[in-house]
Design a protein around this motif. Structure first.
Motif, PDB file in Angstrom:
ATOM      1  N   THR A   1      46.797  38.541  35.980  1.00 14.28           N
ATOM      2  CA  THR A   1      45.699  39.083  35.178  1.00 14.28           C
ATOM      3  C   THR A   1      44.418  38.320  35.439  1.00 14.28           C
ATOM      4  O   THR A   1      43.340  38.914  35.613  1.00 14.28           O
ATOM      5  CB  THR A   1      46.055  39.025  33.684  1.00 14.28           C
ATOM      6  N   ALA A   2      44.515  36.998  35.482  1.00 15.12           N
ATOM      7  CA  ALA A   2      43.326  36.172  35.731  1.00 15.12           C
ATOM      8  C   ALA A   2      42.749  36.434  37.111  1.00 15.12           C
ATOM      9  O   ALA A   2      41.528  36.557  37.278  1.00 15.12           O
ATOM     10  CB  ALA A   2      43.681  34.695  35.570  1.00 15.12           C
ATOM     11  N   ARG A   3      43.620  36.541  38.128  1.00 18.19           N
ATOM     12  CA  ARG A   3      43.145  36.824  39.486  1.00 18.19           C
ATOM     13  C   ARG A   3      42.401  38.158  39.531  1.00 18.19           C
ATOM     14  O   ARG A   3      41.361  38.289  40.181  1.00 18.19           O
ATOM     15  CB  ARG A   3      44.333  36.856  40.453  1.00 18.19           C
ATOM     16  N   ARG A   4      42.925  39.157  38.831  1.00 20.34           N
ATOM     17  CA  ARG A   4      42.313  40.483  38.865  1.00 20.34           C
ATOM     18  C   ARG A   4      40.904  40.459  38.276  1.00 20.34           C
ATOM     19  O   ARG A   4      39.972  41.033  38.860  1.00 20.34           O
ATOM     20  CB  ARG A   4      43.203  41.470  38.100  1.00 20.34           C
ATOM     21  N   PHE A   5      40.726  39.799  37.162  1.00 19.26           N
ATOM     22  CA  PHE A   5      39.420  39.807  36.515  1.00 19.26           C
ATOM     23  C   PHE A   5      38.427  38.867  37.206  1.00 19.26           C
ATOM     24  O   PHE A   5      37.256  39.219  37.393  1.00 19.26           O
ATOM     25  CB  PHE A   5      39.554  39.422  35.043  1.00 19.26           C
ATOM     26  N   LEU A   6      38.871  37.668  37.607  1.00 18.63           N
ATOM     27  CA  LEU A   6      37.942  36.726  38.232  1.00 18.63           C
ATOM     28  C   LEU A   6      37.504  37.185  39.613  1.00 18.63           C
ATOM     29  O   LEU A   6      36.433  36.805  40.089  1.00 18.63           O
ATOM     30  CB  LEU A   6      38.586  35.340  38.312  1.00 18.63           C
ATOM     31  N   SER A   7      38.309  38.018  40.267  1.00 21.30           N
ATOM     32  CA  SER A   7      37.929  38.513  41.587  1.00 21.30           C
ATOM     33  C   SER A   7      37.050  39.766  41.507  1.00 21.30           C
ATOM     34  O   SER A   7      36.513  40.203  42.528  1.00 21.30           O
ATOM     35  CB  SER A   7      39.181  38.839  42.405  1.00 21.30           C
ATOM     36  N   SER A   8      36.901  40.325  40.306  1.00 17.07           N
ATOM     37  CA  SER A   8      36.118  41.555  40.175  1.00 17.07           C
ATOM     38  C   SER A   8      34.989  41.460  39.149  1.00 17.07           C
ATOM     39  O   SER A   8      34.265  42.435  38.948  1.00 17.07           O
ATOM     40  CB  SER A   8      37.047  42.716  39.774  1.00 17.07           C
ATOM     41  N   CYS A   9      34.823  40.303  38.517  1.00 14.87           N
ATOM     42  CA  CYS A   9      33.841  40.194  37.438  1.00 14.87           C
ATOM     43  C   CYS A   9      32.408  40.080  37.950  1.00 14.87           C
ATOM     44  O   CYS A   9      31.453  40.240  37.183  1.00 14.87           O
ATOM     45  CB  CYS A   9      34.163  39.001  36.538  1.00 14.87           C
ATOM     46  N   GLY A  10      32.230  39.768  39.229  1.00 19.90           N
ATOM     47  CA  GLY A  10      30.883  39.637  39.774  1.00 19.90           C
ATOM     48  C   GLY A  10      30.347  38.226  39.665  1.00 19.90           C
ATOM     49  O   GLY A  10      31.035  37.313  39.203  1.00 19.90           O
ATOM     50  N   PRO A  11      29.120  37.981  40.084  1.00 11.56           N
ATOM     51  CA  PRO A  11      28.538  36.630  40.099  1.00 11.56           C
ATOM     52  C   PRO A  11      28.400  36.050  38.693  1.00 11.56           C
ATOM     53  O   PRO A  11      28.279  36.773  37.710  1.00 11.56           O
ATOM     54  CB  PRO A  11      27.168  36.849  40.741  1.00 11.56           C
ATOM     55  N   ALA A  12      28.414  34.722  38.647  1.00 17.41           N
ATOM     56  CA  ALA A  12      28.151  33.976  37.411  1.00 17.41           C
ATOM     57  C   ALA A  12      26.976  33.042  37.701  1.00 17.41           C
ATOM     58  O   ALA A  12      27.172  31.861  38.019  1.00 17.41           O
ATOM     59  CB  ALA A  12      29.383  33.197  36.973  1.00 17.41           C
ATOM     60  N   PRO A  13      25.759  33.524  37.614  1.00 20.57           N
ATOM     61  CA  PRO A  13      24.597  32.769  38.098  1.00 20.57           C
ATOM     62  C   PRO A  13      24.292  31.508  37.314  1.00 20.57           C
ATOM     63  O   PRO A  13      23.602  30.628  37.832  1.00 20.57           O
ATOM     64  CB  PRO A  13      23.451  33.783  37.973  1.00 20.57           C
ATOM     65  N   TYR A  14      24.815  31.376  36.077  1.00 23.15           N
ATOM     66  CA  TYR A  14      24.503  30.203  35.270  1.00 23.15           C
ATOM     67  C   TYR A  14      25.713  29.312  35.017  1.00 23.15           C
ATOM     68  O   TYR A  14      25.621  28.353  34.252  1.00 23.15           O
ATOM     69  CB  TYR A  14      23.891  30.628  33.927  1.00 23.15           C
ATOM     70  N   LEU A  15      26.825  29.619  35.653  1.00 21.99           N
ATOM     71  CA  LEU A  15      28.030  28.834  35.422  1.00 21.99           C
ATOM     72  C   LEU A  15      27.865  27.431  36.016  1.00 21.99           C
ATOM     73  O   LEU A  15      27.625  27.279  37.209  1.00 21.99           O
ATOM     74  CB  LEU A  15      29.247  29.518  36.042  1.00 21.99           C
ATOM     75  N   GLU A  16      28.022  26.411  35.181  1.00 18.93           N
ATOM     76  CA  GLU A  16      27.894  25.021  35.613  1.00 18.93           C
ATOM     77  C   GLU A  16      29.247  24.315  35.701  1.00 18.93           C
ATOM     78  O   GLU A  16      29.430  23.430  36.535  1.00 18.93           O
ATOM     79  CB  GLU A  16      26.995  24.248  34.643  1.00 18.93           C
ATOM     80  N   THR A  17      30.187  24.700  34.833  1.00 18.38           N
ATOM     81  CA  THR A  17      31.491  24.041  34.776  1.00 18.38           C
ATOM     82  C   THR A  17      32.600  25.074  34.882  1.00 18.38           C
ATOM     83  O   THR A  17      32.631  26.037  34.112  1.00 18.38           O
ATOM     84  CB  THR A  17      31.641  23.256  33.460  1.00 18.38           C
ATOM     85  N   LEU A  18      33.510  24.869  35.830  1.00 15.84           N
ATOM     86  CA  LEU A  18      34.636  25.771  36.042  1.00 15.84           C
ATOM     87  C   LEU A  18      35.917  24.953  36.059  1.00 15.84           C
ATOM     88  O   LEU A  18      36.068  24.032  36.862  1.00 15.84           O
ATOM     89  CB  LEU A  18      34.483  26.529  37.362  1.00 15.84           C
ATOM     90  N   GLN A  19      36.839  25.294  35.157  1.00 10.61           N
ATOM     91  CA  GLN A  19      38.144  24.628  35.118  1.00 10.61           C
ATOM     92  C   GLN A  19      39.240  25.673  35.067  1.00 10.61           C
ATOM     93  O   GLN A  19      39.316  26.474  34.132  1.00 10.61           O
ATOM     94  CB  GLN A  19      38.260  23.690  33.909  1.00 10.61           C
TER      95      GLN A  19
END
Length: 556
Positions: A161-179
């Protein structure tokens, strides 16, 4: 005589300007800042616990009508979306409605799901795949406002489920922290194969221009196809099996493209080990990766030989904090490496900006003119000269290497050691109660080899000392010894924080120290004072429950 009439105004909190009340609410909501020690909320070795103030904004909005109106109109109070309970989904929708009128306020998101077995036992209090699907449907429309995103999953279904959404959600121009955290009990080889056989997907369309902090726990990416793995400030890699770790060339490229990297954390992870395969072989140790901006290095559960090979290829001159959790094996070779001779200047090493794509190449790019130059074989080893903070959760090494290790950081100001998890507690503590010249050191050839060090007092600038596993009598011996050498100690006030739980509660000397502290008059006008504090040590409680006895380390 005319009388003076005095008028008084109410001066309660309701008389304060709305802007000031709003500022107070924001201060309260951020009082227990979970990002003080790290940009990451999830830890590889412990469950996530929400901070006490995580619901502060809800509490103040229910005090009275006036406070509620102020809170609801303070949009930045509602930008923290933490999901750990089914009720948090509806709460997030309310929060988003309160802060969606402006795109100025960025979102801090955490999603903490559990394994199917755990969810089946308590479906009313945990999150699983159905809830994860609903969560993504709530937050993905706002992906352009994400500032921090923390996701923990515990099985393959949630991973899909996570792979499906993160691969199709589009850019995150303000994302600073990813865990991204995926770790589970696979139980069968088939479940393990299903979890790791799929190649990594492209996430956020590879458009993360502001990404500075990355934590990957049990999650691998396309190391060579993720351009956002650059310009990083914090990098954490944890719990990676050998086959999903980056090749050394990819590892070097990530580090060299992040000249402002300040924190590096490796927990049973790192580059793929060197082999005889030319494509997997590491470069020689004299081709080091420069980490000039590195301030903090955390190393956990790494094989000694692998750790030596890895750190020997790094060059960090300005390290200020070192955290070691190295249990079960003997790490003398690694500790000796850290305390090796250091060149006084950095001119003996080329300024690097890029590791060549071939992992066994003999050349590194020079930043001054972009041309390839050979690296001098005379290169500095890692330096501890600027170290300010040292934390030892677990370590086993010889007394000689331990003593040299501490001697190499005479400017150290903060030390934390769990003496219940070191190789020999008695020997490790002995360096604090007698001069190094009085110690004896063993090695493979001579069990009583003399020490070349001429040091009467280690760590003269120590300000805070936190430790566990030491009795009150032995603590007093160390304090008395340091007092005899008080003329060499820089801080006149120190804080020693001692683990006290279980059997330690019956330690009379320790109880007296905690109650009164330690103070003796100095010969000068200044006084030497040690404030004694205590903390609840769970290890001591477990030891007491097991009925473990303990002999005094040092008798009078």
């Amino acid at each position: 005589m005319p009388q003076t009439v005095c008028f008084y105004r109410l001066t309660g909190i309701h008389s304060l300007p709305v802007e000031l009340i709003s500022s107070i609410f924001l201060f309260g909501a951020g009082f227990d800042n979970p990002y003080v020690d790290s940009p990451f909320l999830l830890k590889p070795d412990q469950e996530y616990e929400p901070v006490p103030s995580s619901d502060f904004q809800v509490i103040v909005s229910h005090v009275c009508h006036h406070w509620r109106q102020v809170a609801l109109n303070t949009q930045s109070l509602w930008t923290t979306l933490h999901f750990g309970h089914p009720s948090h989904l509806s709460r997030a929708e309310v929060y988003l409605a309160r802060c969606s009128t402006s795109t100025t306020f960025l979102l801090d998101i955490l999603v903490n799901t559990v394994a199917s077995e755990t969810h089946d036992r308590d479906p009313q209090r945990t999150l699983y795949d159905a809830e994860l699907l609903a969560i993504f449907q709530i937050i993905v429309p706002h992906v352009k406002r994400w500032r921090a995103f923390h996701l923990k999953i515990s099985d393959n279904l949630c991973k899909s489920t996570a792979r499906r959404f993160l691969s199709s959600c589009g850019p995150a121009p303000y994302l600073e922290t990813l865990q991204l955290y995926h770790f589970e009990d696979y139980r069968t080889s088939q479940r393990l194969f299903e979890a790791i056989h799929k190649p990594p997907v492209t996430i956020f369309s590879n458009v993360l221009p502001r990404l500075r902090n990355v934590s990957l726990i049990g999650v691998n990416l396309g190391w060579d196809d993720s351009p956002y793995l650059s310009s990083l400030h914090t990098l954490e890699l944890a719990l990676h099996s050998e086959n999903v770790r980056p090749l050394y060339a990819s590892w070097g490229r990530i580090l060299q493209s992040s000249p402002e990297l300040k924190t590096l954390c490796l927990h049973y992870s790192g580059p793929r080990a060197s082999t005889d395969d030319p494509n997997l072989a590491w470069p020689r140790a004299d081709r080091k990766i420069q980490l000039k901006g590195l301030k903090q290095l955390n190393l956990t559960s790494l094989d000694p030989d692998y750790l030596c090979d890895l750190v020997d290829r790094l060059y960090f001159l300005n390290l200020q904090g070192l955290n070691l959790d190295l249990p079960d094996l003997e790490y003398t070779s690694f500790i000796t490496l850290l305390t090796g001779p250091v060149l006084q200047t950095s001119s003996d090493i080329c300024t690097q900006t890029q590791v060549t794509t071939s992992s066994n190449s003999s050349l590194i790019s020079n930043s001054t003119n972009g041309t390839s130059t050979s690296i001098s074989p005379k290169l500095p080893t890692p330096s501890l000269a600027n170290l300010q903070t040292l934390v030892i959760h677990a370590l086993d090494c010889t007394l000689k290497s331990w003593t040299n290790f501490l001697q190499g950081m005479q400017g150290l100001r903060s030390l934390e050691v769990d003496f219940g998890r070191v190789g020999d507690r008695k020997l490790f503590w002995s360096v604090f109660i007698q001069p190094c010249t009085a110690l004896t050191f063993g090695n493979e050839d001579d069990r009583m080899a003399s020490c070349p060090i001429q040091v009467e007092l280690l760590l003269p600038r120590l300000e805070t000392f936190k430790f566990a596993g030491i009795s009150g009598r032995d603590v007093l011996s160390a304090l008395t010894y340091r007092y005899r050498h008080r003329s060499r100690i820089s801080p006149t006030t120190q804080i020693w924080t001692i683990g006290w739980g279980g059997r330690r509660r019956e330690d009379i000397e320790l109880g007296a120290l905690i109650e009164r502290g330690f103070w003796m008059p100095n010969d000068s006008l200044e006084e030497v004072k040690v404030i004694i504090k205590d903390f609840y040590d769970e290890e001591e409680v477990e030891g007491a429950e097991d009925g473990d006895g303990e002999e005094e380390l040092f008798e009078d």
